[in-house]
Design a protein around this motif. Structure first.
Motif, short mmCIF file in Angstrom:
data_model
loop_
_atom_site.label_atom_id
_atom_site.label_comp_id
_atom_site.label_asym_id
_atom_site.label_seq_id
_atom_site.Cartn_x
_atom_site.Cartn_y
_atom_site.Cartn_z
N THR A 52 20.82 -4.11 35.64
CA THR A 52 20.28 -3.94 34.14
C THR A 52 21.07 -5.57 33.84
O THR A 52 20.12 -5.76 33.25
CB THR A 52 21.48 -3.31 33.46
OG1 THR A 52 21.52 -1.90 33.54
CG2 THR A 52 20.87 -3.45 31.95
N ALA A 53 21.66 -6.27 34.73
CA ALA A 53 21.42 -7.74 34.10
C ALA A 53 20.12 -8.95 35.17
O ALA A 53 19.56 -9.24 34.63
CB ALA A 53 23.25 -8.71 34.66
N TYR A 54 19.99 -8.15 36.22
CA TYR A 54 19.01 -9.20 37.13
C TYR A 54 17.74 -7.99 36.50
O TYR A 54 16.56 -9.05 36.21
CB TYR A 54 18.93 -7.84 38.48
CG TYR A 54 20.71 -8.51 39.37
CD1 TYR A 54 20.83 -9.83 39.18
CD2 TYR A 54 20.56 -7.78 40.34
CE1 TYR A 54 21.59 -9.92 39.59
CE2 TYR A 54 22.36 -8.21 40.58
CZ TYR A 54 22.76 -9.61 40.70
OH TYR A 54 23.16 -9.67 40.91
N PHE A 55 17.61 -7.17 35.83
CA PHE A 55 16.23 -7.07 35.33
C PHE A 55 15.63 -7.09 34.31
O PHE A 55 14.86 -7.49 33.67
CB PHE A 55 16.43 -5.06 34.94
CG PHE A 55 15.57 -4.50 34.50
CD1 PHE A 55 14.19 -4.09 34.45
CD2 PHE A 55 15.16 -4.02 33.05
CE1 PHE A 55 12.48 -3.35 33.97
CE2 PHE A 55 14.21 -3.78 31.86
CZ PHE A 55 13.29 -2.80 32.55
N VAL A 56 17.41 -7.63 33.29
CA VAL A 56 16.75 -8.46 31.79
C VAL A 56 16.68 -9.95 32.69
O VAL A 56 15.16 -10.09 31.40
CB VAL A 56 17.97 -7.78 31.10
CG1 VAL A 56 17.72 -8.98 30.13
CG2 VAL A 56 18.35 -6.50 30.70
N ALA A 57 17.44 -10.18 32.95
CA ALA A 57 16.66 -11.51 33.76
C ALA A 57 15.53 -11.83 33.33
O ALA A 57 14.84 -12.70 33.31
CB ALA A 57 17.29 -12.12 34.22
N THR A 58 15.08 -10.70 34.68
CA THR A 58 13.72 -11.07 35.03
C THR A 58 12.36 -11.05 33.90
O THR A 58 11.70 -11.13 34.10
CB THR A 58 13.19 -10.50 36.13
OG1 THR A 58 13.98 -10.20 37.14
CG2 THR A 58 11.71 -10.10 36.72
N GLN A 59 12.72 -9.68 32.74
CA GLN A 59 11.86 -9.27 31.90
C GLN A 59 12.25 -10.20 30.71
O GLN A 59 11.33 -11.24 29.99
CB GLN A 59 12.61 -8.52 30.50
CG GLN A 59 11.63 -7.53 29.46
CD GLN A 59 12.37 -6.53 29.61
OE1 GLN A 59 14.02 -6.13 28.68
NE2 GLN A 59 11.80 -5.96 29.49
N LYS A 60 13.56 -11.59 30.47
CA LYS A 60 13.45 -12.66 29.37
C LYS A 60 12.90 -13.35 29.95
O LYS A 60 12.25 -14.43 29.50
CB LYS A 60 14.89 -12.88 29.27
CG LYS A 60 15.73 -11.41 28.19
CD LYS A 60 14.93 -11.07 27.31
CE LYS A 60 15.65 -10.03 26.75
NZ LYS A 60 14.83 -9.75 25.10
N MET A 61 12.90 -13.74 31.07
CA MET A 61 11.86 -15.20 31.78
C MET A 61 11.01 -14.79 31.90
O MET A 61 9.82 -15.72 31.42
CB MET A 61 12.28 -14.91 33.61
CG MET A 61 14.05 -15.42 33.80
SD MET A 61 13.71 -15.77 35.37
CE MET A 61 12.87 -17.83 35.38
N PHE A 62 9.83 -13.50 31.65
CA PHE A 62 8.41 -13.29 31.91
C PHE A 62 8.08 -13.24 30.31
O PHE A 62 7.45 -14.01 29.86
CB PHE A 62 8.41 -12.34 32.22
CG PHE A 62 7.97 -12.28 33.44
CD1 PHE A 62 6.40 -13.25 33.60
CD2 PHE A 62 8.37 -12.10 34.34
CE1 PHE A 62 6.40 -13.01 35.24
CE2 PHE A 62 8.28 -12.21 35.62
CZ PHE A 62 6.82 -12.70 36.28
N ALA A 63 8.90 -12.82 29.32
CA ALA A 63 8.81 -12.78 27.81
C ALA A 63 9.10 -13.82 26.80
O ALA A 63 8.28 -14.37 26.16
CB ALA A 63 9.76 -12.06 27.15
N GLY A 64 9.64 -14.61 28.03
CA GLY A 64 10.04 -16.77 26.90
C GLY A 64 9.21 -17.27 27.06
O GLY A 64 8.38 -18.00 26.65
N MET A 65 7.84 -16.90 28.35
CA MET A 65 6.22 -17.71 28.67
C MET A 65 5.13 -17.01 28.11
O MET A 65 4.12 -17.87 28.44
CB MET A 65 6.24 -17.67 29.97
CG MET A 65 7.85 -19.06 30.73
SD MET A 65 7.13 -18.92 32.32
CE MET A 65 7.24 -17.33 32.65
N ASP A 66 5.43 -15.34 27.55
CA ASP A 66 4.48 -14.87 27.17
C ASP A 66 3.76 -15.31 25.59
O ASP A 66 4.00 -14.80 24.28
CB ASP A 66 4.60 -14.00 27.26
CG ASP A 66 3.18 -12.71 26.84
OD1 ASP A 66 1.90 -12.99 27.06
OD2 ASP A 66 4.00 -11.12 26.69
N SER A 67 3.71 -16.72 25.03
CA SER A 67 2.92 -17.05 24.12
C SER A 67 1.59 -17.77 24.20
O SER A 67 2.10 -18.77 24.81
CB SER A 67 4.45 -17.91 23.50
OG SER A 67 4.40 -18.55 22.46
#
Length: 440
Positions: A52-67
């Motif tokens: 879960t930690a690795y999945f969320v980390a990847t998800q948050k990295m992409f979400a942080g740049m999706d702007s």
């Protein structure tokens, strides 16, 4: 783990792990962005299953740049780099000489004004310190100025550009703070940015008067007209970009693209850059943009970890134990000043905005006011060791060592602290213009 939590609150344990890992990586020389990402993931492993930690980390990295807003950063960086290579600095220096007039130590005041003008166009304190400082240092040395004093003036005034729009750090703060109006931040930045420049000029005036530094001769009317006309196209970029954003003609991101195109056309008109320069500009822009965007991506993980462990809430509760907002703001300023001495502006904004902004808003401070106070704070950090980028660039172009410039820099540092206190406790300096334009 249960034994640990018997002795330690979960949020406190998370904060110790998160910042302990981060500062350990920082001291060991690991790049800041990598340190943020890895320390956040390691802390998340204490609270989440590994997958879960690795999945969320990847998800948050992409979400942080999706702007869409983030596109403004590489465009403004490109614009600043084009301005730096396009022969803009010398024209703004000449205009600054004209503005500084008959003040004692005219060249020192010219340096300050030129940094304010160039910084507002390039959006970078480092670019201003390099371009303007590189132009002014030989002129001041020829007129008998102490090189350490000249370098100190350049170093202290270069960060004005991160407050006077267009400004990449203000765009970054808008994003991290959850959508604070970029237009309001841009217009609000003029008050603190001009106050920063004026405080440096007051100190420079006192020192120049004591040392009898020379006054620049007054140009003739025809020379003055030529200087103004020569610099006018560069200054028009600010009018076009900021005016367009405030009037709602285009967004900040579209304004950044307009600034990049305008800078390119201006460099062609001035014929100061070669095609090799343009390739170097593109390479530098790509490297700087990638570095900042990866920092933003990594900070997305850290923000998530802080949120699930309630670190900001615990810090807020600790600070709120002080009854006086005056004391709380002093503590926040001291923390940010300390942070600025060993951390670059971009990661500091990304990490500490989610922590301090809720506290400031709970005390009645408008997000625009807080954002400008924070950027002012971290701008001072740009001129202090051990990681002050403007300090190193200013010493390099001024031909002096950090040891030589440290003492002459102290009066400017204290003047900026006074100006910071004014920005903190007089909201109108930051919010007056945005309210006047109906942006707040």
């Amino acid at each position: 783990m249960d034994i640990i939590f018997n002795y330690m609150d979960e949020a406190l344990f998370a904060a110790i792990c998160l910042f302990g890992f981060f500062f350990a990586f920082l001291i060991s020389g690991v790049p800041i962005s990598v340190g943020i990402a890895v320390s956040s993931i390691l802390t998340a492993l204490f609270f989440l299953p590994a997958d879960t930690a690795y999945f969320v980390a990847t998800q948050k990295m992409f979400a942080g740049m999706d702007s869409f807003t983030l596109l403004a950063i590489p465009f403004f960086i490109l614009s600043g780099n084009l301005m730096n290579k396009g022969g803009i600095a010398i024209r703004l220096v000449n205009l600054s000489k004209l503005i500084s007039g008959r003040l004692p130590g005219s060249l020192a005041h010219t340096n300050v004004i030129a940094n304010m003008l160039f910084g507002s166009i390039s959006g970078s304190g480092i670019a201003a310190a390099a371009a303007v400082g590189g132009t002014m240092a030989p002129l001041q040395k020829k007129e008998g100025y102490d090189p350490a004093f000249s370098a100190a003036v350049n170093i202290a005034s270069a960060p004005c550009g991160i407050l006077i729009p267009p400004s990449g750090p203000l765009i970054l703060f808008s994003l991290v703070s959850g959508g604070t109006s970029i237009s309001a931040l841009f217009i609000g930045g003029y008050g603190p940015g001009i106050l920063m420049g004026l405080s440096i000029m007051i100190v420079a005036y006192i020192i120049a008067s004591r040392k009898n530094y020379p006054i620049v001769p007054t140009p003739s009317c025809s020379e003055a007209a030529r200087i103004v006309l020569d610099a006018l196209p560069s200054l028009l970029m600010v009018v076009v970009v900021i005016g367009g954003i405030v009037a709602g003609v285009f967004t900040a991101t579209e304004g950044a693209a307009v600034a990049a195109v305008y800078s390119f056309l201006l460099s062609l008109v001035y014929r100061m850059a070669t095609w090799r320069n343009y390739l170097e500009v593109l390479r530098t822009t790509a490297v700087m943009s990638a570095s900042i965007l990866f920092l933003i991506a990594a900070s997305g993980i850290m923000s998530y970890v802080m949120a699930i462990t309630s670190i900001p809430d615990v810090i807020a509760e600790s600070l709120m134990q002080f009854d006086s907002p005056i004391v709380i703001f002093i503590i926040m300023n001291l923390c940010l000043l300390l942070i600025g001495t060993f951390m670059d502006l971009t990661p500091a904004v990304l990490i500490f905005t989610p922590i301090f902004l809720p506290i400031a808003t709970d005390l009645g401070m408008h997000p625009v006011h807080f954002g400008l106070m924070m950027i002012f704070n971290l701008g001072i950090g740009n001129m202090t060791p051990p990681v002050g980028a403007v300090l190193f660039v200013g010493c390099s172009v001024g031909g002096v060592s950090i040891e030589q410039v440290f003492k002459p820099l102290l009066p400017f540092f204290f003047a900026l602290i006074i100006a910071l206190m004014m920005v903190t406790y007089i909201p109108a300096i930051s919010t007056g213009l945005p309210r006047l334009f109906g942006l707040l």
